[in-house]
Design a protein around this motif. Structure first.
Motif, PDB file in Angstrom:
ATOM      1  N   LEU A 276      28.220  51.475  14.705  1.00 37.67           N
ATOM      2  CA  LEU A 276      26.970  50.897  15.203  1.00 37.67           C
ATOM      3  C   LEU A 276      26.049  50.373  14.102  1.00 37.67           C
ATOM      4  O   LEU A 276      25.448  49.301  14.265  1.00 37.67           O
ATOM      5  CB  LEU A 276      26.239  51.909  16.080  1.00 37.67           C
ATOM      6  N   PRO A 277      25.886  51.049  12.938  1.00 32.44           N
ATOM      7  CA  PRO A 277      25.016  50.484  11.897  1.00 32.44           C
ATOM      8  C   PRO A 277      25.524  49.158  11.336  1.00 32.44           C
ATOM      9  O   PRO A 277      24.737  48.394  10.762  1.00 32.44           O
ATOM     10  CB  PRO A 277      25.012  51.575  10.812  1.00 32.44           C
ATOM     11  N   ALA A 278      26.824  48.871  11.480  1.00 32.57           N
ATOM     12  CA  ALA A 278      27.382  47.624  10.962  1.00 32.57           C
ATOM     13  C   ALA A 278      27.336  46.486  11.980  1.00 32.57           C
ATOM     14  O   ALA A 278      27.680  45.345  11.654  1.00 32.57           O
ATOM     15  CB  ALA A 278      28.839  47.853  10.525  1.00 32.57           C
ATOM     16  N   VAL A 279      26.909  46.775  13.211  1.00 30.04           N
ATOM     17  CA  VAL A 279      26.885  45.757  14.273  1.00 30.04           C
ATOM     18  C   VAL A 279      25.738  44.779  14.021  1.00 30.04           C
ATOM     19  O   VAL A 279      24.596  45.180  13.803  1.00 30.04           O
ATOM     20  CB  VAL A 279      26.733  46.425  15.657  1.00 30.04           C
ATOM     21  N   ARG A 280      26.062  43.491  14.051  1.00 34.82           N
ATOM     22  CA  ARG A 280      25.058  42.447  13.858  1.00 34.82           C
ATOM     23  C   ARG A 280      24.817  41.650  15.138  1.00 34.82           C
ATOM     24  O   ARG A 280      23.940  40.795  15.194  1.00 34.82           O
ATOM     25  CB  ARG A 280      25.491  41.502  12.728  1.00 34.82           C
ATOM     26  N   ARG A 281      25.611  41.905  16.151  1.00 37.68           N
ATOM     27  CA  ARG A 281      25.415  41.243  17.452  1.00 37.68           C
ATOM     28  C   ARG A 281      25.924  42.184  18.533  1.00 37.68           C
ATOM     29  O   ARG A 281      27.064  42.639  18.484  1.00 37.68           O
ATOM     30  CB  ARG A 281      26.181  39.914  17.496  1.00 37.68           C
ATOM     31  N   PHE A 282      25.056  42.515  19.507  1.00 41.30           N
ATOM     32  CA  PHE A 282      25.449  43.376  20.614  1.00 41.30           C
ATOM     33  C   PHE A 282      25.047  42.659  21.904  1.00 41.30           C
ATOM     34  O   PHE A 282      23.867  42.554  22.222  1.00 41.30           O
ATOM     35  CB  PHE A 282      24.770  44.740  20.530  1.00 41.30           C
ATOM     36  N   GLY A 283      26.044  42.146  22.622  1.00 33.40           N
ATOM     37  CA  GLY A 283      25.799  41.443  23.873  1.00 33.40           C
ATOM     38  C   GLY A 283      26.217  42.294  25.056  1.00 33.40           C
ATOM     39  O   GLY A 283      27.239  42.983  25.012  1.00 33.40           O
ATOM     40  N   LEU A 284      25.441  42.226  26.126  1.00 30.96           N
ATOM     41  CA  LEU A 284      25.703  43.039  27.309  1.00 30.96           C
ATOM     42  C   LEU A 284      25.591  42.195  28.569  1.00 30.96           C
ATOM     43  O   LEU A 284      24.567  41.553  28.809  1.00 30.96           O
ATOM     44  CB  LEU A 284      24.701  44.206  27.377  1.00 30.96           C
ATOM     45  N   GLY A 285      26.666  42.178  29.338  1.00 31.87           N
ATOM     46  CA  GLY A 285      26.625  41.640  30.691  1.00 31.87           C
ATOM     47  C   GLY A 285      26.577  42.818  31.644  1.00 31.87           C
ATOM     48  O   GLY A 285      27.377  43.745  31.524  1.00 31.87           O
ATOM     49  N   THR A 286      25.634  42.798  32.564  1.00 26.03           N
ATOM     50  CA  THR A 286      25.408  43.993  33.371  1.00 26.03           C
ATOM     51  C   THR A 286      25.276  43.671  34.850  1.00 26.03           C
ATOM     52  O   THR A 286      24.784  42.599  35.231  1.00 26.03           O
ATOM     53  CB  THR A 286      24.136  44.720  32.905  1.00 26.03           C
ATOM     54  N   THR A 287      25.707  44.609  35.676  1.00 29.41           N
ATOM     55  CA  THR A 287      25.547  44.497  37.127  1.00 29.41           C
ATOM     56  C   THR A 287      24.340  45.305  37.610  1.00 29.41           C
ATOM     57  O   THR A 287      24.204  45.555  38.802  1.00 29.41           O
ATOM     58  CB  THR A 287      26.802  45.008  37.851  1.00 29.41           C
ATOM     59  N   ALA A 288      23.463  45.722  36.691  1.00 26.61           N
ATOM     60  CA  ALA A 288      22.333  46.566  37.088  1.00 26.61           C
ATOM     61  C   ALA A 288      21.489  45.892  38.171  1.00 26.61           C
ATOM     62  O   ALA A 288      21.126  46.522  39.176  1.00 26.61           O
ATOM     63  CB  ALA A 288      21.470  46.889  35.864  1.00 26.61           C
TER      64      ALA A 288
ATOM     65  N   LEU B 145      12.302  38.316  44.841  1.00 29.15           N
ATOM     66  CA  LEU B 145      13.478  38.970  44.257  1.00 29.15           C
ATOM     67  C   LEU B 145      13.150  39.575  42.893  1.00 29.15           C
ATOM     68  O   LEU B 145      13.660  40.643  42.538  1.00 29.15           O
ATOM     69  CB  LEU B 145      14.627  37.974  44.142  1.00 29.15           C
ATOM     70  N   ASN B 146      12.308  38.908  42.119  1.00 30.52           N
ATOM     71  CA  ASN B 146      11.921  39.474  40.824  1.00 30.52           C
ATOM     72  C   ASN B 146      11.058  40.716  40.992  1.00 30.52           C
ATOM     73  O   ASN B 146      11.192  41.676  40.233  1.00 30.52           O
ATOM     74  CB  ASN B 146      11.199  38.420  39.982  1.00 30.52           C
ATOM     75  N   ALA B 147      10.188  40.720  41.991  1.00 31.49           N
ATOM     76  CA  ALA B 147       9.402  41.924  42.268  1.00 31.49           C
ATOM     77  C   ALA B 147      10.302  43.039  42.792  1.00 31.49           C
ATOM     78  O   ALA B 147      10.161  44.209  42.409  1.00 31.49           O
ATOM     79  CB  ALA B 147       8.302  41.604  43.282  1.00 31.49           C
ATOM     80  N   TYR B 148      11.250  42.677  43.649  1.00 38.80           N
ATOM     81  CA  TYR B 148      12.148  43.653  44.276  1.00 38.80           C
ATOM     82  C   TYR B 148      13.019  44.366  43.246  1.00 38.80           C
ATOM     83  O   TYR B 148      13.316  45.551  43.370  1.00 38.80           O
ATOM     84  CB  TYR B 148      13.024  42.901  45.281  1.00 38.80           C
ATOM     85  N   THR B 149      13.427  43.657  42.187  1.00 36.51           N
ATOM     86  CA  THR B 149      14.364  44.215  41.199  1.00 36.51           C
ATOM     87  C   THR B 149      13.669  44.744  39.949  1.00 36.51           C
ATOM     88  O   THR B 149      14.323  44.982  38.933  1.00 36.51           O
ATOM     89  CB  THR B 149      15.403  43.145  40.797  1.00 36.51           C
ATOM     90  N   GLN B 150      12.366  44.944  40.003  1.00 41.16           N
ATOM     91  CA  GLN B 150      11.626  45.396  38.826  1.00 41.16           C
ATOM     92  C   GLN B 150      12.132  46.732  38.289  1.00 41.16           C
ATOM     93  O   GLN B 150      12.026  47.005  37.100  1.00 41.16           O
ATOM     94  CB  GLN B 150      10.131  45.516  39.156  1.00 41.16           C
ATOM     95  N   GLY B 151      12.681  47.582  39.145  1.00 45.79           N
ATOM     96  CA  GLY B 151      13.123  48.898  38.693  1.00 45.79           C
ATOM     97  C   GLY B 151      14.549  48.955  38.197  1.00 45.79           C
ATOM     98  O   GLY B 151      15.073  50.052  37.951  1.00 45.79           O
ATOM     99  N   ALA B 152      15.194  47.800  38.030  1.00 47.17           N
ATOM    100  CA  ALA B 152      16.618  47.788  37.688  1.00 47.17           C
ATOM    101  C   ALA B 152      16.900  48.115  36.230  1.00 47.17           C
ATOM    102  O   ALA B 152      18.060  48.300  35.855  1.00 47.17           O
ATOM    103  CB  ALA B 152      17.221  46.421  38.028  1.00 47.17           C
ATOM    104  N   PHE B 153      15.853  48.212  35.393  1.00 47.41           N
ATOM    105  CA  PHE B 153      16.088  48.305  33.955  1.00 47.41           C
ATOM    106  C   PHE B 153      16.015  49.713  33.389  1.00 47.41           C
ATOM    107  O   PHE B 153      16.155  49.902  32.185  1.00 47.41           O
ATOM    108  CB  PHE B 153      15.096  47.394  33.213  1.00 47.41           C
TER     109      PHE B 153
END
Length: 698
Positions: free
Chosen positions: A67-79, A220-228
């Motif tokens: 992890l300390p050597a990682v320079r790019r961390f991308g995440l695709g999520t279904t949250a 939809l943006n208000a509805y999904t506010q708790g997804a994070f």
């Protein structure tokens, strides 16, 4: 490929959280390691960390060292997708213009199909009792007709909180895209009176024409506010273990954004994983010199189809999310419930159906041995011999073939079918749905399948795409070396992408000064956004698109503005480009001579170049051109219905195939995390980048 990761080089990580599996890809630029782990819907971080632990172990290291050597961390999520699918979002209150309280329920007359095929209203995202009309009004030019009373706003909001237990607010007034003053006043009043309850403005999020799409976008943006919550927890866990760079989340338009920006626009992540896969597919196909393709991603939950034209993923500015039609910039992906975990069932007419319901990661298909009893597409593939139960995920997970057979037999009992014929029916129904989806996507854009390759990825994709290509007349199927984890790879390759929009609503000829003024404001805005994301000046660029339509038409078409220049010459070229695109999509005969054209809106797209993962060419000298690979065994596979429909085919190991190898079907290729079906009359060769190219004879 190197055997062990080199931590002195910049390391890139990509993760895709799917409905069934979480995929991780790790690369130091010379080697690539990947892993799959069952997704954990209750806490997405558990599945992410489990997949990462396995990937770094295969790279000869441990997570705390990498992890300390990682320079790019991308995440695709279904949250966000999970919140929408499970209907577990926040209870939303809507403040709108009095007289327009029924706008959402009318849904522009749109209706969606339920599981039995009946038409019904789209799913409800705001209860009627949580909608309040306020006395305010703008005219179509943005002039104030009736001022907003902020005391009325606060009183209505307090009542909704006290009586209806509202947890988030959406504010969307008529003509606010012309003048957002009243929405700004309402949001400020809510922030002052109810600071602990989030409130979003439709005009601030998406200042475009069409009040319905603008309103549903805010809802939809208000509805999904708790997804994070899960994403924030994961980011903290990774930081504690040494990650020094921020997470970049893939959004629906195929680019990346920061967690902070995602909190402002959470619904923008609704198509996160599929968008990452399409972007990666376009990049891999480009290395092969293929610019026009149909992408087919079959995972555990869905089958996702998109189109790449001239090397660019097809996009749209509005779409359907869980039945709700809304404004949303996204890669144009169509999803159907035909993944490996899609469940076979008998409907009220006594007919077998497949999907859209999925067994997911928990309990999963019957063959997973986790308590699932429903027959799924994966179970059918086990019964038919396409999947080797002993080598699932490279042998890390052994499937229960007996449980798969019993599950298929239970479904078939009501139809008088044995387990094998039931499994064949499940496969054929799934295949028919996929063929229909691909044909529909191509037809919608006026494209000929004979001119497009099929790009196949996802854990189950290559067991079906050769048959899809044969049914449509597509000439070839491309299966990348990272097929099973391509969306995760895409998460590690997507540049930062920020967009801003401004309505123009002007008929041609358009005053260039008007467009230049709007363009200057939009350019400054997206450059500020990229600066806030930490993108250096030298790595920023801005592109423009014009949304255009013929007069009085309902829908517009996005047309790129070359080089972002806006003058008389560029605007004249824009009209010709619009006619060409319109004619290509709908036929030249559909264009009325001298029909007036309208410049509806201008979109600025800010792109920030980032460090990204890449796939290097393999060693061309590994084997001589035209060489063949030796099979490692044979397997009985059903290619027709009935007791005599099986044939024995050669089985090859994917890691034994190298550039220069060729073979002819019928054959199966077992990889560590996927299986490829090579039908009879189909030939296969391996490209310099390790992509399998199947030439399909129809």
């Amino acid at each position: 490929m190197s055997e062990q990761i080199d931590l002195t080089r910049p390391v890139c990580v990509g993760v895709d959280v799917g409905g069934t599996f979480t995929d991780a890809v790790l690369t130091d630029g010379s080697g690539i390691w990947r892993a799959k782990s069952p997704s954990t819907p209750g806490d997405l971080g558990q599945g992410v960390l489990a997949a990462l632990e396995t990937a770094v172990e295969r790279a000869g290291s441990d997570l705390d060292s990498v992890l300390p050597a990682v320079r790019r961390f991308g995440l695709g999520t279904t949250a966000v997708t999970n919140v929408l699918a499970s209907r577990r979002g926040r209870r939303v209150g809507l403040l709108t213009t009095r007289g327009f309280e029924e706008l959402v329920s009318f849904a522009r007359g749109r209706r969606v199909h339920d599981d039995d095929g009946w038409l019904q209203r789209p799913p409800e995202i705001v209860s009627p009792e949580c909608i309040v009309g306020l006395d305010e009004r703008m005219d179509r030019d943005g002039n104030v007709v009736l001022p907003l009373d902020t005391a009325e706003v606060v009183a209505a909001a307090r009542r909704l909180v006290d009586e209806e237990h509202v947890e988030a607010f959406a504010v969307s007034f008529l003509w606010s895209f012309r003048n957002p003053l009243h929405e700004e006043q309402a949001i400020a009043a809510l922030a002052d009176a109810l600071p602990d309850i989030p409130a979003v403005s439709g005009a601030a999020l998406h200042p475009a024409i069409r009040e319905f799409e603008r309103t549903t976008f805010a809802l939809l943006n208000a509805y999904t506010q708790g997804a994070f919550r899960g994403i924030d927890t994961l980011a903290a866990q990774l930081a504690e273990r040494g990650l020094r760079v921020p997470l970049l989340l893939v959004h629906s338009a195929g680019g990346s954004i920061s967690i902070d920006e995602s909190r402002r626009l959470p619904v923008g992540l609704a198509e996160s994983g599929p968008a990452a896969g399409v972007s990666a597919a376009a990049a891999v196909a480009h290395q092969l010199g293929v610019e026009d393709l149909v992408t087919c991603d079959m995972g555990g939950t869905s089958f996702d189809v998109s189109v790449v034209e001239h090397g660019q993923p097809a996009r749209r500015s509005r779409g359907e999310l869980m039945g709700v039609w809304t404004a949303l910039s996204l890669v144009d992906v169509e999803s159907i419930g035909a993944g490996g975990g899609s469940i076979a069932w008998i409907d009220a007419r006594g007919m077998m159906r497949v999907g859209p319901h999925s067994a997911g990661a928990e309990p999963g298909p019957a063959s997973y041995g986790r308590g699932g009893t429903d027959a799924t597409v994966t179970d059918a593939l086990v019964v038919l011999g396409y999947v080797d139960p002993a080598r699932f995920l490279g042998g890390d997970m052994v499937l229960d073939a007996d449980a798969a057979t019993e599950a298929c037999a239970r479904v078939g009992h009501a139809l008088g079918l044995d387990a094998r014929d039931t499994a064949w029916g499940i496969r054929q129904l799934a295949l028919a749905g996929m063929v229909k989806a691909v044909r529909s996507r191509l037809a919608a854009r006026g494209l000929d399948p004979r001119t497009h390759a099929i790009f196949s990825y996802g854990g189950c994709g290559a067991l079906f795409t050769p048959s899809i290509a044969a049914a449509l007349g597509a000439p070839r199927v491309l299966v990348p070396e990272l097929a099973s984890v391509l969306s995760a790879f895409g998460a590690a390759t997507a540049d930062v992408r920020r967009e801003r929009l401004k309505a123009v609503l002007s008929y041609f000829p358009v005053d260039p000064r008007l467009v230049e003024k709007e363009a200057a404001e939009l350019r400054a805005g997206v450059l500020d956004d990229l600066a806030a994301d930490g993108i250096p000046d030298a790595d920023r660029r801005v592109e423009f698109e014009a949304d255009m339509r013929f007069k009085r038409q309902v829908w517009e078409i996005p047309i790129p503005l070359p080089d972002g220049e806006i003058g008389d010459g560029e605007l004249a070229a824009l009209t010709e480009a619009f006619r060409d695109e319109y004619g290509r999509r709908y036929g030249r005969g559909s264009i009325v001579l001298n029909a007036p054209m309208e410049f509806v809106s201008l979109r600025a797209i800010g792109i920030g170049r980032t460090l990204k993962a890449s796939i290097d060419a393999m060693d061309l000298s590994a084997v001589p051109a035209g060489a063949t690979c030796e099979p490692v065994g044979r397997r009985l596979v059903a290619v027709e219905r009935g007791p005599n429909g099986g044939i024995e085919v050669d089985v090859f190991r994917a890691d034994h195939l190298h550039p220069g190898h060729q073979l002819r079907g019928p054959a199966l290729i077992d990889g560590t995390d996927t299986t490829i079906w090579v039908p009879d009359t189909t030939t296969l060769h391996v490209s310099p980048h390790g992509t399998l190219v199947l030439e399909v004879t129809t």
